[in-house]
Motif scaffolding. Structure first.
Motif, PDB file in Angstrom:
ATOM      1  N   GLY A  63       6.697  51.819  39.342  1.00 19.59           N
ATOM      2  CA  GLY A  63       5.561  52.735  39.272  1.00 19.59           C
ATOM      3  C   GLY A  63       5.854  54.156  39.686  1.00 19.59           C
ATOM      4  N   ALA A  64       7.121  54.541  39.742  1.00 22.11           N
ATOM      5  CA  ALA A  64       7.488  55.886  40.188  1.00 22.11           C
ATOM      6  C   ALA A  64       7.661  56.846  39.018  1.00 22.11           C
ATOM      7  N   GLY A  65       7.032  56.564  37.913  1.00 21.19           N
ATOM      8  CA  GLY A  65       7.193  57.393  36.736  1.00 21.19           C
ATOM      9  C   GLY A  65       6.364  58.663  36.782  1.00 21.19           C
ATOM     10  N   TRP A  66       6.444  59.425  35.699  1.00 20.43           N
ATOM     11  CA  TRP A  66       5.738  60.689  35.610  1.00 20.43           C
ATOM     12  C   TRP A  66       5.391  60.990  34.161  1.00 20.43           C
ATOM     13  N   LEU A  67       4.419  61.872  34.009  1.00 19.34           N
ATOM     14  CA  LEU A  67       3.999  62.352  32.700  1.00 19.34           C
ATOM     15  C   LEU A  67       3.850  63.860  32.786  1.00 19.34           C
ATOM     16  N   LEU A  68       4.427  64.555  31.834  1.00 15.32           N
ATOM     17  CA  LEU A  68       4.291  65.999  31.747  1.00 15.32           C
ATOM     18  C   LEU A  68       3.620  66.340  30.427  1.00 15.32           C
ATOM     19  N   GLU A  69       2.545  67.112  30.503  1.00 14.71           N
ATOM     20  CA  GLU A  69       1.950  67.695  29.305  1.00 14.71           C
ATOM     21  C   GLU A  69       2.552  69.086  29.190  1.00 14.71           C
ATOM     22  N   LEU A  70       3.120  69.401  28.062  1.00 15.12           N
ATOM     23  CA  LEU A  70       3.807  70.669  27.841  1.00 15.12           C
ATOM     24  C   LEU A  70       2.966  71.535  26.923  1.00 15.12           C
ATOM     25  N   VAL A  71       2.349  72.543  27.483  1.00 13.92           N
ATOM     26  CA  VAL A  71       1.535  73.460  26.685  1.00 13.92           C
ATOM     27  C   VAL A  71       2.463  74.604  26.261  1.00 13.92           C
ATOM     28  N   ILE A  72       2.928  74.515  25.037  1.00 14.18           N
ATOM     29  CA  ILE A  72       3.901  75.462  24.499  1.00 14.18           C
ATOM     30  C   ILE A  72       3.201  76.622  23.808  1.00 14.18           C
ATOM     31  N   GLY A  73       2.086  76.339  23.191  1.00 13.45           N
ATOM     32  CA  GLY A  73       1.337  77.358  22.468  1.00 13.45           C
ATOM     33  C   GLY A  73       1.903  77.569  21.077  1.00 13.45           C
ATOM     34  N   ASP A  74       1.259  78.483  20.351  1.00  8.31           N
ATOM     35  CA  ASP A  74       1.693  78.723  18.970  1.00  8.31           C
ATOM     36  C   ASP A  74       2.286  80.114  18.775  1.00  8.31           C
ATOM     37  N   ARG A  75       2.582  80.800  19.865  1.00  8.89           N
ATOM     38  CA  ARG A  75       3.215  82.128  19.751  1.00  8.89           C
ATOM     39  C   ARG A  75       4.718  81.987  19.564  1.00  8.89           C
ATOM     40  N   ASP A  76       5.251  82.927  18.838  1.00  8.86           N
ATOM     41  CA  ASP A  76       6.695  82.969  18.626  1.00  8.86           C
ATOM     42  C   ASP A  76       7.145  84.414  18.817  1.00  8.86           C
ATOM     43  N   PRO A  77       7.930  84.663  19.836  1.00 13.81           N
ATOM     44  CA  PRO A  77       8.609  83.728  20.724  1.00 13.81           C
ATOM     45  C   PRO A  77       7.671  83.127  21.782  1.00 13.81           C
ATOM     46  N   VAL A  78       8.137  82.040  22.395  1.00 17.51           N
ATOM     47  CA  VAL A  78       7.396  81.385  23.474  1.00 17.51           C
ATOM     48  C   VAL A  78       7.533  82.247  24.725  1.00 17.51           C
ATOM     49  N   GLU A  79       6.405  82.654  25.276  1.00 14.48           N
ATOM     50  CA  GLU A  79       6.414  83.543  26.446  1.00 14.48           C
ATOM     51  C   GLU A  79       6.465  82.781  27.758  1.00 14.48           C
ATOM     52  N   SER A  80       5.812  81.628  27.795  1.00 11.38           N
ATOM     53  CA  SER A  80       5.792  80.799  28.995  1.00 11.38           C
ATOM     54  C   SER A  80       5.531  79.368  28.572  1.00 11.38           C
ATOM     55  N   LEU A  81       5.760  78.462  29.486  1.00 10.41           N
ATOM     56  CA  LEU A  81       5.544  77.050  29.222  1.00 10.41           C
ATOM     57  C   LEU A  81       4.678  76.504  30.349  1.00 10.41           C
ATOM     58  N   MET A  82       3.449  76.122  30.030  1.00  6.46           N
ATOM     59  CA  MET A  82       2.542  75.528  31.012  1.00  6.46           C
ATOM     60  C   MET A  82       2.834  74.043  31.086  1.00  6.46           C
ATOM     61  N   VAL A  83       2.971  73.539  32.297  1.00 15.49           N
ATOM     62  CA  VAL A  83       3.267  72.126  32.478  1.00 15.49           C
ATOM     63  C   VAL A  83       2.189  71.515  33.366  1.00 15.49           C
TER      64      VAL A  83
END
Length: 150
Positions: A63-83
């Motif tokens: 039960g020591a797992g994890w989940l990351l939601e990666l909000v990459i967005g639709d901009r190019d280039p990618v300016e930041s990555l929300m996790v």
């Protein structure tokens, strides 16, 4: 419980939001296609069926797992990555992502930069995490670890 971190290419003198000035505008992380390719290479199981919003999960043992939601967005280039992080093992996973993209991990709740040193002071081990991740991905440690440091 979830925790929100934003990955940005901030200067190394920045330790919190309070240190930011108008001169600290971070450069982009990179072209969207390159960011997605790098995620797929580092984490073959990443779900990028929606390239603007990915999921990365490691069920973990006991039960020591994890989940990351990666909000990459639709901009190019990618300016930041929300996790959006869930699970106890998520802190090193986010720090690993920060290294992968030569970014800093900014905790949106405290405004502070989260580092490997912070995590190791709480009893974690960077080397052990990278070895566990490499084993989970079926790779040797040298290929799975990103080049950068925190």
């Amino acid at each position: 419980m979830s925790w929100n971190i934003v990955l940005m290419r901030l200067p190394h003198h920045v330790t919190s939001v309070a240190d930011l000035t108008d001169d600290d505008a971070p450069p982009p992380i990179g072209p969207a296609a390159g960011v997605l390719d790098r995620l797929r290479t580092a984490f073959p199981g990443v779900d990028l069926s929606d390239p603007a919003w990915g999921f990365l999960e490691e069920p973990g043992a006991r039960g020591a797992g994890w989940l990351l939601e990666l909000v990459i967005g639709d901009r190019d280039p990618v300016e930041s990555l929300m996790v959006r992080m869930r699970g106890g093992g998520s802190v090193p996973a986010v720090l690993y992502l920060a290294d992968l993209f030569d970014c800093r991990a900014l905790d949106l709740s405290s405004g502070d930069i989260v580092t490997w040193d912070d995590w190791e002071q709480d009893g974690g081990s960077r080397a052990r995490f990278q070895e566990d991740l490499a084993r989970a991905l079926g790779r040797d440690r040298g290929r799975a670890a990103p080049d950068g440091g925190a």
